[in-house]
Design an enzyme around this catalytic site. Structure first.
Site, PDB file in Angstrom:
ATOM      1  N   GLU A   1     -14.349   9.783 -21.767  1.00  0.00           N
ATOM      2  CA  GLU A   1     -14.932   8.627 -22.448  1.00  0.00           C
ATOM      3  C   GLU A   1     -14.581   7.312 -21.734  1.00  0.00           C
ATOM      4  O   GLU A   1     -15.428   6.403 -21.647  1.00  0.00           O
ATOM      5  CB  GLU A   1     -14.447   8.588 -23.903  1.00  0.00           C
ATOM      6  CG  GLU A   1     -14.978   9.721 -24.778  1.00  0.00           C
ATOM      7  CD  GLU A   1     -14.288  11.060 -24.514  1.00  0.00           C
ATOM      8  OE1 GLU A   1     -14.847  12.090 -24.929  1.00  0.00           O
ATOM      9  OE2 GLU A   1     -13.202  11.077 -23.898  1.00  0.00           O
TER      10      GLU A   1
ATOM     11  N   GLU B   1      -5.438  10.605 -16.268  1.00  0.00           N
ATOM     12  CA  GLU B   1      -6.007   9.551 -15.410  1.00  0.00           C
ATOM     13  C   GLU B   1      -7.275   8.954 -16.025  1.00  0.00           C
ATOM     14  O   GLU B   1      -8.190   8.558 -15.318  1.00  0.00           O
ATOM     15  CB  GLU B   1      -6.307  10.096 -14.010  1.00  0.00           C
ATOM     16  CG  GLU B   1      -5.088  10.484 -13.202  1.00  0.00           C
ATOM     17  CD  GLU B   1      -4.195   9.301 -12.867  1.00  0.00           C
ATOM     18  OE1 GLU B   1      -4.725   8.179 -12.696  1.00  0.00           O
ATOM     19  OE2 GLU B   1      -2.969   9.492 -12.781  1.00  0.00           O
TER      20      GLU B   1
ATOM     21  N   SER C   1      -4.833   4.111 -21.443  1.00  0.00           N
ATOM     22  CA  SER C   1      -5.768   3.448 -20.528  1.00  0.00           C
ATOM     23  C   SER C   1      -5.659   1.927 -20.615  1.00  0.00           C
ATOM     24  O   SER C   1      -5.979   1.217 -19.657  1.00  0.00           O
ATOM     25  CB  SER C   1      -7.201   3.887 -20.853  1.00  0.00           C
ATOM     26  OG  SER C   1      -7.344   5.285 -20.699  1.00  0.00           O
TER      27      SER C   1
ATOM     28  N   ALA D   1      -0.028   3.147 -25.575  1.00  0.00           N
ATOM     29  CA  ALA D   1      -0.717   2.408 -24.507  1.00  0.00           C
ATOM     30  C   ALA D   1      -1.009   3.361 -23.358  1.00  0.00           C
ATOM     31  O   ALA D   1      -0.129   3.654 -22.553  1.00  0.00           O
ATOM     32  CB  ALA D   1       0.136   1.234 -24.021  1.00  0.00           C
TER      33      ALA D   1
ATOM     34  N   ALA E   1       6.076   5.784 -14.306  1.00  0.00           N
ATOM     35  CA  ALA E   1       6.184   5.614 -15.754  1.00  0.00           C
ATOM     36  C   ALA E   1       5.281   4.474 -16.212  1.00  0.00           C
ATOM     37  O   ALA E   1       5.706   3.313 -16.284  1.00  0.00           O
ATOM     38  CB  ALA E   1       7.638   5.350 -16.148  1.00  0.00           C
ATOM     39  N   LEU E   2       4.031   4.821 -16.506  1.00  0.00           N
ATOM     40  CA  LEU E   2       3.059   3.832 -16.947  1.00  0.00           C
ATOM     41  C   LEU E   2       2.643   4.048 -18.401  1.00  0.00           C
ATOM     42  O   LEU E   2       2.721   3.148 -19.219  1.00  0.00           O
ATOM     43  CB  LEU E   2       1.802   3.878 -16.056  1.00  0.00           C
ATOM     44  CG  LEU E   2       1.985   3.676 -14.554  1.00  0.00           C
ATOM     45  CD1 LEU E   2       0.618   3.664 -13.876  1.00  0.00           C
ATOM     46  CD2 LEU E   2       2.731   2.392 -14.244  1.00  0.00           C
ATOM     47  N   THR E   3       2.184   5.257 -18.704  1.00  0.00           N
ATOM     48  CA  THR E   3       1.616   5.554 -20.017  1.00  0.00           C
ATOM     49  C   THR E   3       2.667   5.554 -21.118  1.00  0.00           C
ATOM     50  O   THR E   3       3.780   6.060 -20.929  1.00  0.00           O
ATOM     51  CB  THR E   3       0.917   6.920 -19.984  1.00  0.00           C
ATOM     52  OG1 THR E   3      -0.068   6.915 -18.954  1.00  0.00           O
ATOM     53  CG2 THR E   3       0.241   7.223 -21.313  1.00  0.00           C
ATOM     54  N   GLU E   4       2.294   5.006 -22.269  1.00  0.00           N
ATOM     55  CA  GLU E   4       3.178   4.980 -23.437  1.00  0.00           C
ATOM     56  C   GLU E   4       2.491   5.664 -24.615  1.00  0.00           C
ATOM     57  O   GLU E   4       1.265   5.846 -24.602  1.00  0.00           O
ATOM     58  CB  GLU E   4       3.511   3.528 -23.798  1.00  0.00           C
ATOM     59  CG  GLU E   4       4.250   2.779 -22.711  1.00  0.00           C
ATOM     60  CD  GLU E   4       4.628   1.360 -23.101  1.00  0.00           C
ATOM     61  OE1 GLU E   4       5.242   0.677 -22.278  1.00  0.00           O
ATOM     62  OE2 GLU E   4       4.295   0.944 -24.239  1.00  0.00           O
ATOM     63  N   PRO E   5       3.249   6.012 -25.631  1.00  0.00           N
ATOM     64  CA  PRO E   5       2.626   6.640 -26.810  1.00  0.00           C
ATOM     65  C   PRO E   5       1.503   5.803 -27.399  1.00  0.00           C
ATOM     66  O   PRO E   5       0.523   6.338 -27.915  1.00  0.00           O
ATOM     67  CB  PRO E   5       3.796   6.783 -27.790  1.00  0.00           C
ATOM     68  CG  PRO E   5       5.006   6.927 -26.906  1.00  0.00           C
ATOM     69  CD  PRO E   5       4.737   6.013 -25.738  1.00  0.00           C
TER      70      PRO E   5
END
Length: 378
Positions: free
Chosen positions: A364, A360, A129, A127, A121-125
């Site tokens: 860009e 991942e 990259s 946040a 659980a890393l990615t947030e709405p």
């Protein structure tokens, strides 16, 4: 010239045999039902795949990043969802090794065996990259941490037993310090998990996760409190190249299917493969697949030697993702109307391929990483 060692070639044949006997048929179910990742991960544990690049001190095989690239390609050629499931677990184990080390040995060993299935659980709405911008917090109350926030595109969450959560334990959004990695039970009260219905990599349990003041023990922190940012970035650099391997596999699988179709389909008295525009398109696709594989293997070889390969991994991920999208589109075109059938392999690979350009780190973001290598060194 890059060549696999005898051990690596045998490993490749082992994974390919598993793909042909199990994944080939099961991948259709994963895609249709958007489930099945748990069984695949358990299989990986039994086969030893989850320990392929984990040091023997933690119960792994220590085969390294080249072995990982081999496995993700072989799986990806049949199923983006299956290959992504392998990638998720090894990404989780890499985080535990990178940030926790010996203090996380028990959890690494359990993951290698497939006894624990981890969600990352890393990615947030708000946040993706930019990990420093994450807003999920874990504030201390007595001997507990109270987690609040949201995570999106959390792989394997819907069938995970444990969850690795990157959360802020001090400081403010934008700070690189104060970010900690937490290992929590996925069934902790206050944790909501909602499986997403993605267009591709289906069955991998990708989910939206919400933490509603979920209480966990303070010792849930992996490694040193507030010091997880650097280890997370290091692990993500490695996982970026893993995703390049998945994309190479998807592209290869699409080319193989298109070649078989073109060879067997006749129009105007000869096979499609004998018609110049078809053969030229497939030749162009093959060149791009080979180039993507070599970039991926170069980055993997550097990582195996302990050399930082951020630029090289970004190059590989960028090239492989674009290739997967372009080649799968070409393959679908060669299949014509038959390729449009929902659930056909080429149609499934086409949907899997698009996600390679986003997950991942978008294309860009890879170019941003590569462009930094153009700047004069200070």
């Amino acid at each position: 010239m890059f060549e696999l060692t005898k051990e690596q070639q045998e490993y490749k044949e082992k994974v390919r045999d598993y793909v042909q006997k199990t994944v080939r048929e099961y991948s259709k179910l994963m895609d249709e039902k958007n489930e099945g990742g748990e069984k695949i991960v358990r299989d990986f544990g039994e086969m030893g795949l989850l320990g392929m690049k984990i040091h023997p001190n933690y119960g792994g095989l220590g085969l390294g990043e080249i072995a990982f690239a081999i496995a993700t390609e072989e799986l990806g050629a049949e199923s983006g969802g299956a290959s992504h499931s392998l990638h998720t677990q090894l990404n989780a184990l890499q985080l535990l090794v990178s940030i926790g080390g010996d203090s996380a040995k028990q959890w690494i060993e359990e993951g290698v065996k497939g006894k624990e299935i981890y969600a990352v659980a890393l990615t947030e709405p708000g946040a993706g990259s930019d990990l420093g911008a994450l807003q999920t917090t874990a504030r201390q109350e007595g001997n507990e941490l109270v987690i609040s926030g949201e995570k999106i595109f959390t792989s394997a969450a819907s069938f995970s037993s444990k969850m690795l959560v990157l959360a802020r334990t001090s400081g403010n959004p934008g700070d690189r310090q104060g970010i900690s990695l937490l290992l929590v039970d996925s069934k902790t009260p206050g944790i909501e998990i909602h499986k997403l219905d993605l267009m591709g990599i289906r069955g991998a349990g990708v989910s939206y996760v919400k933490f509603n003041n979920a209480r966990v023990p303070k010792d849930s922190i992996v490694g040193k409190e507030g010091d997880a940012f650097r280890g997370a970035i290091k692990a993500l650099m490695v996982s970026r190249n893993g995703y390049a391997g998945i994309a190479v596999g998807i592209a290869r699988g699409a080319v193989e299917d298109a070649v078989n179709r073109a060879a067997s389909r006749k129009q105007f008295g000869k096979s499609l493969l004998e018609q110049e525009w078809i053969s030229f398109n497939l030749a162009d696709a093959l060149v791009k697949v080979e180039a993507s594989r070599l970039l991926t293997m170069r980055a993997a070889a550097m990582l195996d030697k302990g050399i930082e390969a951020l630029t090289e991994a970004s190059m590989a991920k960028y090239m492989a993702a674009i290739t997967a999208a372009e080649v799968s589109r070409t393959a679908l075109h060669i299949f014509g109307g038959h390729g449009l059938n929902r659930g056909s392999k080429v149609e499934r690979l086409y949907r899997d391929a698009k996600i390679m350009e986003i997950a991942e780190g978008t294309n860009e973001m890879q170019l941003i990483a590569v462009s930094r290598a153009l700047l004069p060194k200070k």
